[in-house]
Design a protein around this motif. Sequence first.
Motif, mmCIF file in Angstrom:
data_model
loop_
_atom_site.group_PDB
_atom_site.id
_atom_site.type_symbol
_atom_site.label_atom_id
_atom_site.label_comp_id
_atom_site.label_asym_id
_atom_site.label_seq_id
_atom_site.Cartn_x
_atom_site.Cartn_y
_atom_site.Cartn_z
ATOM 1 N N VAL A 78 22.710 16.077 -7.605
ATOM 2 C CA VAL A 78 23.384 15.651 -6.144
ATOM 3 C C VAL A 78 22.773 16.604 -5.506
ATOM 4 O O VAL A 78 22.707 17.615 -5.326
ATOM 5 C CB VAL A 78 24.656 14.826 -6.416
ATOM 6 C CG1 VAL A 78 24.927 14.531 -4.757
ATOM 7 C CG2 VAL A 78 25.417 14.510 -7.224
ATOM 8 N N SER A 79 22.114 16.531 -4.475
ATOM 9 C CA SER A 79 21.838 17.153 -3.226
ATOM 10 C C SER A 79 22.390 18.320 -3.106
ATOM 11 O O SER A 79 21.837 19.556 -2.264
ATOM 12 C CB SER A 79 20.587 16.557 -2.244
ATOM 13 O OG SER A 79 21.672 15.794 -1.637
ATOM 14 N N LEU A 106 11.564 17.151 -1.601
ATOM 15 C CA LEU A 106 10.973 18.370 -1.369
ATOM 16 C C LEU A 106 11.280 19.741 -0.960
ATOM 17 O O LEU A 106 12.793 19.721 -0.785
ATOM 18 C CB LEU A 106 9.202 18.251 -0.693
ATOM 19 C CG LEU A 106 9.061 16.803 -0.467
ATOM 20 C CD1 LEU A 106 7.867 16.711 0.221
ATOM 21 C CD2 LEU A 106 8.260 16.781 -2.204
ATOM 22 N N PHE A 107 11.047 20.656 -2.287
ATOM 23 C CA PHE A 107 11.392 21.815 -1.789
ATOM 24 C C PHE A 107 10.391 22.594 -1.221
ATOM 25 O O PHE A 107 8.928 22.409 -1.113
ATOM 26 C CB PHE A 107 11.176 22.396 -3.306
ATOM 27 C CG PHE A 107 12.493 21.928 -3.908
ATOM 28 C CD1 PHE A 107 13.514 22.872 -4.500
ATOM 29 C CD2 PHE A 107 12.406 21.053 -5.087
ATOM 30 C CE1 PHE A 107 14.959 21.902 -5.398
ATOM 31 C CE2 PHE A 107 13.831 20.425 -5.874
ATOM 32 C CZ PHE A 107 14.497 21.231 -5.236
ATOM 33 N N HIS A 113 9.822 27.106 5.510
ATOM 34 C CA HIS A 113 10.803 26.306 6.401
ATOM 35 C C HIS A 113 11.190 27.152 7.765
ATOM 36 O O HIS A 113 11.402 26.144 8.519
ATOM 37 C CB HIS A 113 12.040 26.579 5.479
ATOM 38 C CG HIS A 113 13.031 26.294 6.325
ATOM 39 N ND1 HIS A 113 14.554 26.309 6.635
ATOM 40 C CD2 HIS A 113 13.674 24.348 6.409
ATOM 41 C CE1 HIS A 113 15.206 25.712 7.157
ATOM 42 N NE2 HIS A 113 14.834 24.256 7.065
ATOM 43 N N LYS A 114 10.577 28.067 7.796
ATOM 44 C CA LYS A 114 10.994 28.891 9.164
ATOM 45 C C LYS A 114 9.637 28.353 10.354
ATOM 46 O O LYS A 114 10.575 28.042 11.075
ATOM 47 C CB LYS A 114 10.614 30.262 8.593
ATOM 48 C CG LYS A 114 11.259 30.882 10.238
ATOM 49 C CD LYS A 114 10.010 33.119 9.772
ATOM 50 C CE LYS A 114 10.687 33.260 11.400
ATOM 51 N NZ LYS A 114 10.661 35.159 10.852
ATOM 52 N N ARG A 127 18.194 22.260 2.909
ATOM 53 C CA ARG A 127 19.359 23.087 2.703
ATOM 54 C C ARG A 127 18.825 23.920 1.329
ATOM 55 O O ARG A 127 18.164 24.154 1.150
ATOM 56 C CB ARG A 127 20.672 22.187 1.840
ATOM 57 C CG ARG A 127 19.939 22.291 0.000
ATOM 58 C CD ARG A 127 22.029 21.278 -0.301
ATOM 59 N NE ARG A 127 21.614 21.699 -1.622
ATOM 60 C CZ ARG A 127 21.398 22.168 -2.344
ATOM 61 N NH1 ARG A 127 22.395 23.451 -1.872
ATOM 62 N NH2 ARG A 127 21.268 21.586 -3.623
ATOM 63 N N LYS A 128 19.494 26.092 2.213
ATOM 64 C CA LYS A 128 18.924 26.387 1.300
ATOM 65 C C LYS A 128 19.162 26.321 -0.664
ATOM 66 O O LYS A 128 20.611 26.297 -0.472
ATOM 67 C CB LYS A 128 19.478 27.848 1.671
ATOM 68 C CG LYS A 128 19.207 29.481 1.291
ATOM 69 C CD LYS A 128 18.035 30.324 1.721
ATOM 70 C CE LYS A 128 17.564 31.083 1.164
ATOM 71 N NZ LYS A 128 15.934 31.581 0.852
ATOM 72 N N CYS A 129 18.544 26.873 -0.892
ATOM 73 C CA CYS A 129 18.539 27.045 -2.878
ATOM 74 C C CYS A 129 18.916 28.401 -2.859
ATOM 75 O O CYS A 129 17.518 29.511 -2.332
ATOM 76 C CB CYS A 129 17.285 25.728 -3.319
ATOM 77 S SG CYS A 129 18.184 24.499 -3.244
ATOM 78 N N GLU A 130 19.047 29.086 -3.615
ATOM 79 C CA GLU A 130 19.028 29.709 -4.666
ATOM 80 C C GLU A 130 18.102 30.662 -5.181
ATOM 81 O O GLU A 130 17.507 29.519 -5.800
ATOM 82 C CB GLU A 130 20.724 30.757 -5.282
ATOM 83 C CG GLU A 130 20.441 31.812 -5.465
ATOM 84 C CD GLU A 130 22.594 32.312 -7.001
ATOM 85 O OE1 GLU A 130 22.856 32.851 -6.989
ATOM 86 O OE2 GLU A 130 22.822 31.680 -6.065
#
Length: 170
Positions: A78-79, A106-107, A113-114, A127-130
Amino acid sequence: MPGLNAVGERFKTLVESFEPGVHQFFPLELFRKDGTPVDEPYYIFNCTVSFDSILLKHSEAKWVNLDKPEEYPRLEIVSMQKQVLSKQAIEGHHIWSHLRQRMRGLFVSDAFHKQLKKNKIKYLFSRKCEELDVPWIEEENLGPLLDYERKHGLEKSLKPWLKLNPEQLF
């Protein structure tokens, strides 16, 4: 526009500045409710880069359909759940979708993103992914799916099958 990725010229220009000539943009003619055409150019965006990068043992995800041996196993993420990516797998990429881990969306790289934010391109949930500096190993992250494919073959029309059968696209 359900099911379509309609994007404007600013998004297209940004994508092309990061990955020129890699992705597809199909012109799209839009009209207002009163029938007048929208002056700005819009496109259907097709992300053409697909690979898997989620590290399952570090993410909140689960396999479904494992109790149904004749059904294609599916990874459920889930997102808003924690998604940890292999830094080694994503290095050098800016926009991608997943191949076998079958997820929506998408990633994008931190740099892309910036620039999205700097250019005030809106209406994109993010949202940020580790990221962890570990390799993405297919057997560790796709085990049930690979077992199914060894027994039943690739499921037709999914990305892995289409990559091996490009003549079937049309």
